[in-house]
Design an enzyme around this catalytic site. Sequence first.
Site, short mmCIF file in Angstrom:
data_model
loop_
_atom_site.label_atom_id
_atom_site.label_comp_id
_atom_site.label_asym_id
_atom_site.label_seq_id
_atom_site.Cartn_x
_atom_site.Cartn_y
_atom_site.Cartn_z
N HIS A 50 -22.33 26.37 172.49
CA HIS A 50 -21.37 25.51 172.66
C HIS A 50 -21.53 24.19 171.93
O HIS A 50 -22.68 23.81 171.42
CB HIS A 50 -21.31 24.96 174.27
CG HIS A 50 -22.47 24.60 174.79
ND1 HIS A 50 -23.55 25.51 175.35
CD2 HIS A 50 -23.03 23.28 175.18
CE1 HIS A 50 -24.61 24.81 175.79
NE2 HIS A 50 -24.16 23.37 175.72
N GLU B 100 -20.51 19.46 184.28
CA GLU B 100 -20.07 19.75 183.10
C GLU B 100 -18.81 20.73 183.39
O GLU B 100 -18.95 21.57 184.31
CB GLU B 100 -20.99 20.61 182.17
CG GLU B 100 -21.61 21.89 183.10
CD GLU B 100 -22.46 22.67 181.99
OE1 GLU B 100 -23.56 22.06 181.57
OE2 GLU B 100 -21.98 23.94 181.68
N GLN C 64 -18.09 22.42 176.05
CA GLN C 64 -18.85 21.85 177.14
C GLN C 64 -18.49 20.44 177.37
O GLN C 64 -18.85 19.45 176.43
CB GLN C 64 -20.14 22.15 177.16
CG GLN C 64 -20.95 21.53 178.18
CD GLN C 64 -22.62 21.82 177.87
OE1 GLN C 64 -22.89 21.04 177.03
NE2 GLN C 64 -23.14 22.32 178.73
N HIS D 62 -24.37 17.19 171.79
CA HIS D 62 -25.21 18.18 170.97
C HIS D 62 -24.49 19.39 170.68
O HIS D 62 -23.34 19.60 171.00
CB HIS D 62 -26.37 18.46 171.99
CG HIS D 62 -25.83 19.14 173.57
ND1 HIS D 62 -25.27 18.35 174.51
CD2 HIS D 62 -25.75 20.36 173.81
CE1 HIS D 62 -25.10 19.12 175.54
NE2 HIS D 62 -25.30 20.48 175.09
N GLU E 103 -29.67 22.28 171.06
CA GLU E 103 -30.03 23.01 172.30
C GLU E 103 -30.02 24.47 171.78
O GLU E 103 -29.21 24.97 171.24
CB GLU E 103 -28.94 22.53 173.35
CG GLU E 103 -29.26 23.54 174.73
CD GLU E 103 -28.14 23.17 175.70
OE1 GLU E 103 -26.99 22.55 175.54
OE2 GLU E 103 -28.30 23.65 176.82
CO CO Z 1 -25.30 22.16 176.48
#
Ligand code: CO
Length: 136
Positions: A9, A45, A56, A80, A130
């Site tokens: 994502h 989220e 996301q 991210h 991530e």
């Molecule tokens: Co994330």
Amino acid sequence: MIRLTEIDHVGIAVEDLERAVQEYRRLLGVEPSHRERVDDQGVEEVLFRVGSSFIQLLGALRPETPVGRSLARRGPGVHHVAYRVEDIEDALEHLRDEGARLVDDAPRPGSRDTLIAFVHPASMDGVLVELVQERS
Ligand code: CO
């Protein structure tokens, strides 16, 4: 060994989650597929599935959370990039061996029953990265 299998994502910090969800629906024609409050990360989220990846949207539950601080410092925007990996323990071991700066020394629970760990932007050309391992 590290093996990325997908972009899991792209995390996007937003000031107003409800408004952002409506804008993504209206402008991009996507419908939310998952919504979750992750208390230990201080976020709520909403995920939109796009192929085998997700967008996301991240709303801060409080100002003194990582996303809350990011919104205060930089405003809304890309927060991210998350890569799906086959084995997150192996991936972290590889990154540690290669001298990468890790935010998380060990995997922790993420949303959707995943395991996640963050790599510091200092090791990733300014991008908070991530790693995500699915647990099904
Ligand atoms: Co994330």
